[in-house]
Design a protein around this motif. Structure first.
Motif, mmCIF file in Angstrom:
data_model
loop_
_atom_site.group_PDB
_atom_site.id
_atom_site.type_symbol
_atom_site.label_atom_id
_atom_site.label_comp_id
_atom_site.label_asym_id
_atom_site.label_seq_id
_atom_site.Cartn_x
_atom_site.Cartn_y
_atom_site.Cartn_z
ATOM 1 N N ALA A 173 31.729 -4.844 -42.137
ATOM 2 C CA ALA A 173 31.180 -3.133 -41.937
ATOM 3 C C ALA A 173 30.104 -3.109 -41.226
ATOM 4 O O ALA A 173 29.988 -2.213 -40.318
ATOM 5 N N LEU A 184 35.796 2.994 -51.981
ATOM 6 C CA LEU A 184 35.548 3.589 -50.719
ATOM 7 C C LEU A 184 34.770 4.999 -51.137
ATOM 8 O O LEU A 184 33.638 5.240 -50.323
ATOM 9 N N LEU A 232 39.759 -4.767 -39.103
ATOM 10 C CA LEU A 232 40.490 -4.892 -40.355
ATOM 11 C C LEU A 232 41.497 -6.539 -40.212
ATOM 12 O O LEU A 232 41.544 -6.828 -41.384
ATOM 13 N N VAL A 266 30.376 2.070 -43.286
ATOM 14 C CA VAL A 266 29.993 1.626 -42.028
ATOM 15 C C VAL A 266 29.068 2.694 -41.380
ATOM 16 O O VAL A 266 29.256 3.875 -40.961
ATOM 17 N N ASP A 291 32.270 6.832 -43.055
ATOM 18 C CA ASP A 291 33.627 5.685 -43.232
ATOM 19 C C ASP A 291 32.908 4.612 -43.982
ATOM 20 O O ASP A 291 31.626 4.217 -44.041
ATOM 21 N N HIS A 323 41.398 -1.772 -46.253
ATOM 22 C CA HIS A 323 41.620 -0.339 -45.805
ATOM 23 C C HIS A 323 40.241 0.285 -45.213
ATOM 24 O O HIS A 323 39.303 -0.455 -45.291
ATOM 25 N N TYR A 324 40.496 1.302 -44.494
ATOM 26 C CA TYR A 324 39.404 2.032 -43.770
ATOM 27 C C TYR A 324 39.510 3.757 -44.033
ATOM 28 O O TYR A 324 40.759 4.099 -44.008
ATOM 29 N N TYR A 360 42.361 8.037 -45.750
ATOM 30 C CA TYR A 360 42.711 6.674 -45.326
ATOM 31 C C TYR A 360 43.229 6.851 -43.833
ATOM 32 O O TYR A 360 44.203 7.561 -43.684
ATOM 33 N N ARG A 365 37.736 7.851 -44.282
ATOM 34 C CA ARG A 365 36.656 8.687 -44.083
ATOM 35 C C ARG A 365 36.413 9.608 -45.143
ATOM 36 O O ARG A 365 37.586 9.970 -45.792
ATOM 37 N N ILE A 394 34.596 0.526 -45.033
ATOM 38 C CA ILE A 394 35.601 -0.467 -45.278
ATOM 39 C C ILE A 394 35.814 -0.979 -46.819
ATOM 40 O O ILE A 394 34.839 -0.952 -47.401
ATOM 41 N N VAL A 446 38.020 -0.286 -35.313
ATOM 42 C CA VAL A 446 38.494 -0.323 -36.801
ATOM 43 C C VAL A 446 39.646 -1.305 -37.020
ATOM 44 O O VAL A 446 39.610 -2.079 -37.532
#
Length: 259
Positions: A246, A146, A96, A211, A219, A108-109, A119, A111, A221, A92
């Protein structure tokens, strides 16, 4: 007291301990016992005892007067351990970095955590005036791109189950009507990415894509940009880059057997 009553009491204390930590972590400032009691409804004597124990174990710390409390340094240990042990995150972080280099904005990533997003990774734009990582922050899913990208992975019934009865507003643009949110999620499903304009933060627009290394995706992005730059053409450009990133990340994670 019987064994079952004792077990029930221990379970209740464990739950209250976790809820205290969650409440303190969610607060932008330290809270007094009275404020905790008002927010949580627990007996004052129970709160005092649990906070005192958490303070002794360094999961909670107090201000100089000892009257207000926030999460302590040992709370960081658990969060760091979660990040360190997630096999997806090294891939990840690389994704990024590449995406930030391509589009130039903050990425950002996150879940999904029931009706919120957590985050797990951030890379600020290189010309950001103020660099504040969002890693570890938990925000309502309905007001972030997100979150909308990940809620769109669910059925309408599933979305209703994870969201609260009342949707909280962070800005005047936040969608708080559930029917309107469902309409937006339908658009997200059709195009494959989500976009929000100042719904979570005034002055900021965001684009996100799921993703798909898990089904449904957990998850996503995202890319954040100044709202004044979020023209239709720019949003389309950024969305295309985010969707590509993604997709590439999902392929990488699947090749490595990460689920």
């Amino acid at each position: 007291m019987t064994s079952s009553q004792s077990d029930s009491s221990l379970v209740k204390s464990a739950e209250r301990t976790v809820r205290i930590l969650e409440t303190l972590a969610a607060s932008p400032r330290r809270l007094s016992i009275s404020e905790l009691q008002e927010l949580m409804g627990y007996p004052r004597s129970s709160l005092h005892a649990l906070v005192r124990t958490l303070r002794e174990l360094k999961w909670v710390e107090a201000d100089d007067s000892g009257s207000t409390f926030g999460v302590g340094p040992h709370a960081l240990l658990s969060g760091t351990a979660y990040l360190d042990r997630d096999p997806a995150l090294p891939h990840v972080y690389e994704a990024l970095e590449d995406l930030r280099s391509e589009i130039g904005y903050t990425v950002h990533y996150a879940r999904r955590d029931d009706g919120h997003v957590l985050y797990l990774g951030s890379r600020e734009s290189r010309d950001a005036v103020r660099v504040v990582s969002r890693v570890g922050r938990r925000l309502p899913a309905h007001l972030t791109a997100l979150g909308q990208a990940l809620l769109a992975e669910l059925t309408t019934v599933e979305v209703d189950k994870v969201l609260p009865d009342e949707l909280e507003a962070y800005t005047p643009r936040t969608v708080t009507d559930l029917a309107a949110l469902h309409e937006e999620l339908a658009r997200v499903r059709d195009r494959g990415w989500a976009a929000e304009h100042e719904q979570g933060t005034t002055g900021v627009a965001c684009v996100a894509a799921p993703v798909h290394y898990r089904i449904p995706a957990t998850d996503a992005i995202s890319c954040s940009m100044p709202a004044e730059l979020a023209t239709e053409a720019e949003v389309a450009r950024v969305a295309a880059a985010v969707v590509r990133a993604a997709g590439a990340l999902a392929g990488t994670l699947r090749r490595h057997g990460i689920r």
